[in-house]
Design a protein around this motif. Structure first.
Motif, PDB file in Angstrom:
ATOM      1  N   GLY A   1      34.119  51.721  39.315  1.00 44.42           N
ATOM      2  CA  GLY A   1      35.279  50.962  39.352  1.00 44.42           C
ATOM      3  C   GLY A   1      35.382  50.252  40.632  1.00 44.42           C
ATOM      4  O   GLY A   1      34.312  50.711  42.323  1.00 44.42           O
TER       5      GLY A   1
ATOM      6  N   ALA B   1      42.851  50.776  40.223  1.00 48.11           N
ATOM      7  CA  ALA B   1      41.635  50.695  40.158  1.00 48.11           C
ATOM      8  C   ALA B   1      41.105  49.676  38.779  1.00 48.11           C
ATOM      9  O   ALA B   1      41.726  49.648  38.327  1.00 48.11           O
ATOM     10  CB  ALA B   1      40.695  51.959  39.898  1.00 48.11           C
ATOM     11  N   ILE B   2      40.329  48.775  39.692  1.00 48.95           N
ATOM     12  CA  ILE B   2      39.819  48.224  38.179  1.00 48.95           C
ATOM     13  C   ILE B   2      38.541  49.279  37.666  1.00 48.95           C
ATOM     14  O   ILE B   2      37.079  48.865  37.721  1.00 48.95           O
ATOM     15  CB  ILE B   2      39.447  46.926  38.156  1.00 48.95           C
ATOM     16  N   VAL B   3      38.333  49.078  36.144  1.00 44.33           N
ATOM     17  CA  VAL B   3      36.871  49.808  36.131  1.00 44.33           C
ATOM     18  C   VAL B   3      35.960  48.912  35.663  1.00 44.33           C
ATOM     19  O   VAL B   3      36.031  47.702  34.750  1.00 44.33           O
ATOM     20  CB  VAL B   3      37.302  50.699  34.038  1.00 44.33           C
ATOM     21  N   GLN B   4      34.742  48.963  35.849  1.00 41.92           N
ATOM     22  CA  GLN B   4      33.633  47.833  35.920  1.00 41.92           C
ATOM     23  C   GLN B   4      32.393  48.466  34.873  1.00 41.92           C
ATOM     24  O   GLN B   4      32.289  47.604  33.844  1.00 41.92           O
ATOM     25  CB  GLN B   4      33.029  47.392  37.850  1.00 41.92           C
TER      26      GLN B   4
ATOM     27  N   PRO C   1      36.277  49.124  30.592  1.00 48.44           N
ATOM     28  CA  PRO C   1      36.036  47.573  31.325  1.00 48.44           C
ATOM     29  C   PRO C   1      36.674  46.930  31.815  1.00 48.44           C
ATOM     30  O   PRO C   1      37.570  47.053  30.850  1.00 48.44           O
ATOM     31  CB  PRO C   1      34.431  47.625  30.877  1.00 48.44           C
TER      32      PRO C   1
END
Length: 618
Positions: A303, A320-323, A358
């Motif tokens: 992320g 946070a951004i989960v990738q 995601p």
């Protein structure tokens, strides 16, 4: 010798010994073997005893009748170099300095991204859309209309000053994660971070205002990150709105809309009234479908830290951004030089989550230290592994610093050697006595000027302690301070910066350096305010970024010496010189004709002949 009487005798082993009369056989001293003891600087009593292979009492006995106070010693006491040598020699041993042990090359223990996943493991994910544009062009109002909330009313000064992440569910059931970036010039790094974390950029341009500075900057960030763009021409409900002008202005920056033969969609909207928002969401969904956004929901999490802050109740918190992967409670994460064991997960509304897949924007609680915004988040197998990764990254950073320092030292040594050789080359033709005399005179002249340096006035400086609510705000303020280029007039020095409310330590540090405290979106308790007043430390707390910048400019201006401006009020030409008797004295008088302005006897006068000033006074 032939005259000496020689007697011989046979020894049992068959060797003939000769003894010369009148010569006594010399006794050969047996070679005494002395034990070698490796010593180092600042050895403790216990360490010395271990090196000598003796007990601690032996060291104490060896120090009897020595200047060392034995009553104050224990086995952890550090001995002086003289005492260490004395103990070794009194013990009938000899010492040698221990060699510095060569450091082994450490194995790289860093964590890295996983290799790309197999296509069969991928599933569709929601797009991450960043709203960018100039300040006050309606980015947050657009997000409000999409979410049916009221963020704008809660913002200081009516401008966004943080990067925010929100999940929006459209009427069609599709989900989109929106990032709202600030439009103010100070937050350039935040906009760049938003562009790097996103799939699609919605560029908001006001129809009545057109393309502005931060609009251009947002376009550059999007191009640099290689992200597709949708133009939202906002404020189309205003009477002075001209959407066509906006599209023509965008052509100058290589943003070609569809009606001009390009591939960039341009949607005319009114964020305030909610006009044409459905068309914008459909355009976003269509572009996301074309991009075929997919991610792997299983495996270790990857992320990106969007923002980080310190919460009073939760401690260090990151948005946070989960990738890749699915974030759950108990996951061990590493970001930069910090690690976390996830204790809690929250969405943008503060609701607790059990997991985040995601493209989800999520608040993570459980960090040991606060990671910087923009850091890559990687999940590792265990806490032990996380500590290894952080330790390796700290070691790597230290090695880089040492390398830089080593290079600086080598450069300084080279310069010094060149100066020394040049100095010696100039004196090469002299005898050694003349050289010595010349060098003595040079050094005497050099050092005689030193006391005057100390008496010179100190340079003007403004030491600062910076505190911000989130990492991005502190980063933005530090970027502004980096652009300061008038250090020769007044030195701007950041002695400390951090995240969170102003504390007593900050006040004490500002007092030590005789500086000011600048706080952005943070508070100072009554106790801290009273302490700052008592110690005479200026406390500048602001909630709007441009007001903080203005205050900083005023503080710098107040430190600078006053700028003397000469204003010429009048000019006159001397026609004749004569003398007038005043009592017994004769006073010279200049007969003048006023050429320009007005002459007033209360002001200063200057007499000029050619380029030279002859006289100045009243």
């Amino acid at each position: 010798p032939p005259e000496a009487s020689v007697c011989s005798r046979l020894v049992s082993d068959g060797v003939m010994c000769l003894q010369v009369k009148g010569h006594k056989p010399q006794a050969v001293k047996p070679k005494v073997y002395k034990q070698e003891v490796e010593i180092t600087q600042k050895m403790t009593v216990a360490a010395l005893a271990k090196a000598m292979n003796k007990d601690v009492d032996h060291v104490f006995e060896a120090l009897l009748n020595s200047p060392v106070d034995l009553d104050s010693l224990d086995q952890d006491s550090v001995l002086e170099e003289r005492s260490i040598k004395e103990v070794v020699t009194r013990s009938g041993m000899k010492f040698k300095w221990a060699k510095l042990s060569e450091t082994r090359k450490r194995v790289n223990r860093d964590a890295h991204r996983r290799p790309p996943a197999d296509a069969s493991c991928l599933v569709s994910r929601p797009p991450v859309v960043t709203i960018m544009g100039h300040v006050d062009h309606g980015k947050t109002t657009l997000l409000d209309s999409l979410r049916k909330s009221q963020i704008v009313s809660t913002e200081a000064g009516g401008i966004t000053q943080h990067i925010g992440a929100f999940l929006v569910e459209l009427p069609s059931g599709e989900k989109i994660t929106f990032l709202d970036t600030p439009g103010h010039a100070a937050f350039s790094s935040m906009r760049a971070r938003g562009a790097n974390a996103t799939d699609i950029i919605i560029l908001v341009v006001a129809a009545d205002d057109g393309v502005m500075n931060q609009t251009v900057e947002s376009i550059q960030h999007a191009k640099r990150a290689g992200v597709p763009m949708i133009v939202a021409v906002n404020k189309c409900d205003k009477p002075q709105a001209d959407p066509q002008r906006v599209k023509r202005e965008l052509l100058a920056h290589d943003v070609v809309c569809e009606e001009f033969g390009g591939d960039v969609q341009a949607i005319h909207i009114s964020a305030l009234k909610g006009d044409n928002l459905l068309a914008l969401t459909e355009a976003t969904a269509a572009l996301a479908e074309v991009l075929e956004l997919k991610a792997e929901p299983s495996g270790l999490v990857e992320g990106l830290v969007i923002e980080s802050r310190t919460d009073r109740g939760k401690g260090p918190v990151t948005t946070a951004i989960v990738q890749r992967g699915t974030l759950r409670h108990g996951c061990v994460l590493v970001a930069g030089k910090s690690w976390a064991k996830v204790r809690l997960l929250f969405d943008e509304n503060g609701r607790a989550l059990t997991e985040a897949g995601p493209s989800c924007a999520v608040e993570v609680v459980g960090w040991k230290e606060l990671p910087s915004a923009g850091e890559l988040i990687l999940e590792v197998e265990s806490e032990q592994r996380a500590r290894e990764v952080v330790e390796w990254r700290n070691y790597e950073e230290e090695e880089m610093k040492l390398e830089e320092e080593r290079s600086a030292i080598e450069l300084k040594q080279t310069q010094h050697l060149q100066e020394y050789r040049k100095e010696r080359a100039e004196l090469a033709h002299l005898s050694w006595r003349q050289k010595k005399a010349a060098l003595y005179r040079a050094y005497k002249a050099k050092f005689s000027g030193r006391p005057s340096e100390r008496t010179e006035d100190e340079e003007l400086s403004l030491p600062l302690v910076i505190k911000g609510d989130v990492d991005g705000s502190v980063e933005a303020i530090l970027n502004i301070l980096d652009s300061y280029d008038a250090h020769q007039q007044c030195e701007l020095d950041v002695v400390h910066f951090g995240i969170g409310d102003v504390s007593e330590n900050d006040v004490n540090m500002a007092e030590t350096f005789k500086g000011s405290i600048y706080g952005f979106n943070v508070r100072a308790s009554k106790t801290v305010q009273q302490l700052a007043t008592k110690k005479g430390v200026p406390l500048r707390l602001h909630t709007v970024i441009y007001k903080l910048i203005d205050q900083l400019k005023d503080d710098l201006s107040s430190k600078l010496p006053p700028h003397v401006v000469e204003n010429i009020l009048g000019e006159a030409t001397v026609l004749a010189m004569f003398e007038v008797s005043v009592g017994k004295k004769k006073v010279p008088v200049a007969g003048c004709r006023v050429q320009k302005g007005l002459l007033d006897r209360r002001h200063k006068f200057r007499l000029i002949r050619g380029q030279d000033t002859i006289w100045e006074g009243e």
